[in-house]
Scaffold this active site. Structure first.
Site, PDB file in Angstrom:
ATOM      1  N   ARG A  71     -23.616  -5.154  -1.653  1.00  0.00           N
ATOM      2  CA  ARG A  71     -23.117  -3.770  -1.541  1.00  0.00           C
ATOM      3  C   ARG A  71     -24.042  -2.942  -0.647  1.00  0.00           C
ATOM      4  NH1 ARG A  71     -18.422  -4.277  -3.766  1.00  0.00           N
ATOM      5  NH2 ARG A  71     -18.273  -5.171  -5.828  1.00  0.00           N
ATOM      6  N   ARG A  78     -11.496 -11.980 -14.167  1.00  0.00           N
ATOM      7  CA  ARG A  78     -10.830 -11.970 -15.478  1.00  0.00           C
ATOM      8  C   ARG A  78      -9.572 -12.823 -15.451  1.00  0.00           C
ATOM      9  NH1 ARG A  78     -14.122  -7.708 -14.964  1.00  0.00           N
ATOM     10  NH2 ARG A  78     -14.854  -6.550 -16.786  1.00  0.00           N
ATOM     11  N   SER A 132     -21.033  -0.120 -20.075  1.00  0.00           N
ATOM     12  CA  SER A 132     -20.985  -1.308 -19.222  1.00  0.00           C
ATOM     13  C   SER A 132     -19.761  -2.128 -19.577  1.00  0.00           C
ATOM     14  CB  SER A 132     -22.250  -2.149 -19.430  1.00  0.00           C
ATOM     15  OG  SER A 132     -22.013  -3.476 -19.012  1.00  0.00           O
ATOM     16  N   LYS A 180     -28.893  -3.576 -10.966  1.00  0.00           N
ATOM     17  CA  LYS A 180     -27.785  -4.288 -10.318  1.00  0.00           C
ATOM     18  C   LYS A 180     -28.363  -5.485  -9.548  1.00  0.00           C
ATOM     19  CE  LYS A 180     -24.451  -1.822 -11.910  1.00  0.00           C
ATOM     20  NZ  LYS A 180     -23.513  -2.434 -12.850  1.00  0.00           N
ATOM     21  N   ARG A 207     -32.000 -10.029 -14.110  1.00  0.00           N
ATOM     22  CA  ARG A 207     -31.180  -8.929 -14.660  1.00  0.00           C
ATOM     23  C   ARG A 207     -31.138  -8.978 -16.192  1.00  0.00           C
ATOM     24  NH1 ARG A 207     -25.782  -8.472 -11.276  1.00  0.00           N
ATOM     25  NH2 ARG A 207     -25.639  -6.531 -12.492  1.00  0.00           N
ATOM     26  N   ARG A 217     -30.937  -0.691  -6.621  1.00  0.00           N
ATOM     27  CA  ARG A 217     -30.191  -0.034  -5.538  1.00  0.00           C
ATOM     28  C   ARG A 217     -30.690   1.380  -5.254  1.00  0.00           C
ATOM     29  NH1 ARG A 217     -24.221  -2.615  -6.901  1.00  0.00           N
ATOM     30  NH2 ARG A 217     -24.622  -4.564  -5.753  1.00  0.00           N
ATOM     31  N   ASP A 263     -20.503   1.059  -8.472  1.00  0.00           N
ATOM     32  CA  ASP A 263     -20.744   0.145  -7.343  1.00  0.00           C
ATOM     33  C   ASP A 263     -20.614   0.842  -5.991  1.00  0.00           C
ATOM     34  OD1 ASP A 263     -21.195  -1.913  -9.112  1.00  0.00           O
ATOM     35  OD2 ASP A 263     -19.153  -2.702  -8.997  1.00  0.00           O
TER      36      ASP A 263
HETATM   37  C1  S3P Z   1     -18.189  -5.152 -13.510  1.00  0.00           C
HETATM   38  C2  S3P Z   1     -18.766  -4.112 -14.160  1.00  0.00           C
HETATM   39  C3  S3P Z   1     -19.844  -3.279 -13.589  1.00  0.00           C
HETATM   40  C4  S3P Z   1     -19.970  -3.459 -12.079  1.00  0.00           C
HETATM   41  C5  S3P Z   1     -19.865  -4.889 -11.670  1.00  0.00           C
HETATM   42  C6  S3P Z   1     -18.559  -5.509 -12.120  1.00  0.00           C
HETATM   43  C7  S3P Z   1     -17.129  -5.914 -14.201  1.00  0.00           C
HETATM   44  O1  S3P Z   1     -21.068  -3.649 -14.188  1.00  0.00           O
HETATM   45  O2  S3P Z   1     -21.171  -2.909 -11.612  1.00  0.00           O
HETATM   46  O3  S3P Z   1     -19.955  -4.998 -10.253  1.00  0.00           O
HETATM   47  O4  S3P Z   1     -16.395  -6.667 -13.536  1.00  0.00           O
HETATM   48  O5  S3P Z   1     -17.015  -5.777 -15.423  1.00  0.00           O
HETATM   49  P1  S3P Z   1     -21.495  -3.031 -15.613  1.00  0.00           P
HETATM   50  O6  S3P Z   1     -20.346  -3.229 -16.475  1.00  0.00           O
HETATM   51  O7  S3P Z   1     -22.661  -3.798 -16.095  1.00  0.00           O
HETATM   52  O8  S3P Z   1     -21.836  -1.597 -15.303  1.00  0.00           O
END
Ligand code: S3P
Length: 428
Positions: free
Chosen positions: A389, A25, A168, A343, A123, A347, A316
């Site tokens: 992971r 970000r 999410s 993922k 995905r 997993r 995660d």
């Molecule tokens: C993340 C959000 C999560 C996480 C990923 C990183 C992020 O995924 O599993 O490793 O940086 O916004 P989801 O938002 O799809 O659950």
């Protein structure tokens, strides 16, 4: 790679690398801000390098130095400063890169193609395509299967109120970023609160955004101003040693400057629920993100039930929690975690296969796992399916397995934690 069984307690201190979600970000929002954003303790993992590469292709100068890869300067060009890339943007293995960038690209006046590796091209992307379509964007799956490669043609976007079907942060962030370019406010409501780094950091850059419960509202066309970002340690990386110290007898490990944002700290709550011990020291905050030193001392663990709103706060970490459950007395039930199936790999299947091969009593369910702990683990050969992971979780399981274990493609840890095996070795 051969993974070692621990012959003595884990002991020592680690400063884990920067948080992956926050590092992504910082590059993205820094690119959309005016001025130079300086990022320290940036995670130079493969996923975040994919994000840097994408923004460089859109004309953003991003300085990194080979001798200090965790120090990054992003020369932002403002909300409307991106250029059309002259080739496809490659997101590698990174879902965060692909889903968040899609929100930004939906608001640009040029077309872009997005792709990535084999895992990401399997995905689900419909979860971002649907809300972006509703906002007026043109985003198509080139193979018509709801997955990447994606073609995005930017458009005049409209604000919407979107109820996300799954909690999410990637979907929420995608919509909020598109909302920066909409003609009216955009509102996202989630079924449970997912990680909120986007909200915290966008505010820091000057965005006009407010949160109420699981609803976020963003107003369009803010002036984003460059910021200094000190990235806290990644709790998802620290989780490897939290779990390691929790399962190897008599261990005592300190993890420095770990991000403790309450939308990410579920593993610490579960550890305590299972009878484990964590002590917080030196609690501080930077850029709206709390962090602390965490001291973990091994104590006997017992089984627990993990589900509901807790799941997004530890999504995660569930592969590692499955390993903790193998070392705990009694039954652990993980439910409401069907997201694990989409993922970097499935997993649930991967952990059930690998830990069963090591002798664990573990069963997969549609949305989780049931583990009867206390069975001794032994050596096995495990295919990580290139999932970073899972590879780290098996390395932690190997610590308590008679004869250790062997995994394929150990190098995949570079996605989120390039120095993982060195840090692990320093505690042994
Ligand atoms: C993340 C959000 C999560 C996480 C990923 C990183 C992020 O995924 O599993 O490793 O940086 O916004 P989801 O938002 O799809 O659950």
């Amino acid at each position: 790679m051969k993974l070692q069984q621990a012959e003595k307690p884990l002991e020592g201190e680690i400063t884990v690398p920067g948080d992956k979600s926050i590092s992504h970000r910082a590059v993205m929002f820094g690119s959309l801000a005016d001025g130079n954003t300086e990022i320290t303790h940036f995670l130079p993992g493969a996923d975040c390098l994919s994000t840097i590469d994408c923004f460089r292709k859109m004309g953003i100068r991003i300085d990194t130095a080979p001798d200090s890869p965790d120090h990054v300067i992003v020369h932002g060009k403002g909300l409307h400063g991106l250029n059309a890339p002259d080739s496809t943007l490659d997101c590698g293995n990174s879902g965060t890169t692909m889903r968040l960038i899609s929100g930004i690209l939906a608001g640009q006046d040029f077309p872009t193609e997005l792709t990535g590796d084999a895992s990401i091209c399997r995905r689900p992307m419909k979860r971002i395509m649907d809300p972006l379509h509703r906002m007026g964007a043109c985003i198509e799956s080139e193979n018509n299967n709801g997955c990447a490669p994606l073609m995005i043609v930017g458009h005049n976007l409209h604000g919407i109120h979107y109820d996300t079907p799954v909690a999410s942060a990637q979907v929420k962030s995608c919509i909020l970023l598109a909302g920066l370019y909409a003609d009216s406010p955009t509102v996202v409501t989630e079924p449970a609160l997912s990680r909120d780094h986007t909200e915290r950091m966008l505010k820091n850059f000057g965005a006009d955004l407010e949160t109420s419960g699981t609803t976020v509202t963003i107003r369009p066309d803010p002036h984003l101003e460059a910021a200094k970002i000190a990235v806290p340690g990644d709790i998802s990386s620290a989780a490897c040693f939290i779990a390691g110290a929790a399962v190897v007898p008599d261990s005592h490990v300190t993890l420095r400057h770990v991000g403790t944002n309450s939308t990410r700290d579920g593993i610490l709550r579960v550890l305590q629920d299972m009878g484990g011990s964590v002590t917080y020291r030196n609690l501080k905050a930077s850029g709206g993100e709390p962090y602390a030193d965490l001291e973990i001392r091994q104590l006997p663990l017992h089984g627990t039930v993990i589900g509901g709103d807790l799941i997004p706060t530890l999504i995660d970490e569930l592969p590692l929690i499955a390993v903790m459950a193998c070392a705990a007395e009694g039954e652990t039930v993980i439910r409401d975690a069907a997201e694990l199936r989409v993922k970097e790999s499935d997993r649930i299947d991967l952990m059930v296969e690998g830990l069963s091969a090591m002798g664990a009593d573990i069963t997969g369910t549609e949305d989780g796992m049931i583990i009867h702990g206390g069975k001794p683990l032994h050596s096995a050969m495990i295919d990580t399916r290139h999932d970073h992971r899972a590879a780290m979780a098996f390395a932690i399981a190997a610590l308590i397995a008679d004869g250790g274990a062997e995994i394929t493609d150990a190098d995949c840890v570079r996605i989120s934690y390039p120095g993982f095996f060195d840090d692990l070795a320093s505690l042994l």
